[in-house]
Scaffold this motif. Sequence first.
Motif, short mmCIF file in Angstrom:
data_model
loop_
_atom_site.label_atom_id
_atom_site.label_comp_id
_atom_site.label_asym_id
_atom_site.label_seq_id
_atom_site.Cartn_x
_atom_site.Cartn_y
_atom_site.Cartn_z
N CYS A 275 0.86 -1.18 0.00
CA CYS A 275 0.00 0.00 0.00
C CYS A 275 0.90 1.23 0.00
CB CYS A 275 -0.90 0.00 1.22
SG CYS A 275 -2.27 1.21 1.13
N SER A 276 0.40 2.32 -0.59
CA SER A 276 1.17 3.56 -0.64
C SER A 276 0.29 4.76 -0.30
CB SER A 276 1.81 3.75 -2.03
OG SER A 276 0.81 3.82 -3.03
N TRP A 277 0.93 5.77 0.27
CA TRP A 277 0.26 7.02 0.63
C TRP A 277 1.15 8.18 0.21
CZ3 TRP A 277 0.92 2.78 3.66
CH2 TRP A 277 -0.22 2.17 4.20
N LYS A 278 0.54 9.35 0.03
CA LYS A 278 1.32 10.55 -0.26
C LYS A 278 0.58 11.78 0.24
CE LYS A 278 -0.50 10.97 -4.99
NZ LYS A 278 -0.13 11.07 -6.43
N SER A 279 1.34 12.82 0.49
CA SER A 279 0.75 14.08 0.95
C SER A 279 1.60 15.24 0.45
CB SER A 279 0.66 14.11 2.48
OG SER A 279 1.97 14.21 3.04
N THR A 280 0.96 16.40 0.36
CA THR A 280 1.66 17.60 -0.08
C THR A 280 1.35 18.73 0.88
OG1 THR A 280 1.50 16.93 -2.41
CG2 THR A 280 1.98 19.25 -1.95
N ALA A 281 2.40 19.30 1.46
CA ALA A 281 2.29 20.44 2.36
C ALA A 281 3.00 21.62 1.69
CB ALA A 281 2.94 20.12 3.71
N PRO A 282 2.80 22.84 2.21
CA PRO A 282 3.44 24.00 1.59
C PRO A 282 4.96 23.90 1.49
CG PRO A 282 1.73 24.70 3.11
CD PRO A 282 1.89 23.24 3.30
N ASP A 283 5.59 23.24 2.47
CA ASP A 283 7.06 23.20 2.47
C ASP A 283 7.65 21.94 1.85
OD1 ASP A 283 6.03 21.63 4.46
OD2 ASP A 283 7.66 22.01 5.87
#
Length: 294
Positions: free
Chosen positions: A95-103
């Motif tokens: 399984c894989s996950w990803k996220s994007t934050a401002p930095d």
Amino acid sequence: MAYVPGVALLAALAVGCSAGSGGGASDADSKPGNPAVTTAPPGKYRTLPAPCRAVPDSTLKDLLPGIDQLSRQQQEKALRGAATITYDTDRKVGCSWKSTAPDSSRNLTIDFERVVSYDPAVSDEDRARALYVKKENAAELPGTGGGSPEKGKGATASAEGEEKEKETSKPGDDQGSADPSASSSASSSAAPSPSASSSASASGAPGPSGSGDEDLRPRVLDGLGDAAFLDDLLTRAGSTAQHRTVSVVFRTSNVLVTVRYGEQPALVTKVPDSKELQEKARSLARKLAEVISG
């Protein structure tokens, strides 16, 4: 006169039957040259955990900054993860996950593989041990002269590996110069910066004892499963931001587990923190080991 031959005939038949019974299959099976065939024991684990439910939501939120800033619906989708496409969920899942934050952006992937040996003379665990050693050797960990009982001799660097080495670096490599032509001279003349994210020196030597420095190089890990190692790879393509991926691979009986945790900062000049990524990847690996043994 007819009676005597009849008795002789019966005696002859009795002798023949006795001789035949002594040379049957049971006598042949008992010969020392035909030992009984033994089958290697099956693996300890017969099933695998559901990968997308193996990591608690609280842990995912810590590993993937930016999820908390999403709407409730988007957050649920991000935490759900994406299952790895596989044709045998009884043997290999992920399984894989990803996220994007401002930095920065972060990604996480976990893989479970249940090893089965189809050789009756080789146990599932022995087969898993061989596959683990192959993975560890492929990582070409520095300074692996000992430490792991399962460690074999590292593979010799090939031309392809040398080319890859030009584009990638591990903790301890010079990371301060954006100009590839100046990196070799800078690494030989510049002193290590105390504020650098990786505390290992350019020579790859561990920090001195009691100095507070840690050895963040790729290495064999203790206290995780039956055998484990950590790899740390920093990549950069052209003028894009640098991306660091920390991988933790461990074996517990006949199951192999791989954790890959990566970060790419938004700023081109920023280097992902090796220490933070390694600590979080190792912590997750320990939790997954508990899930398997569950």
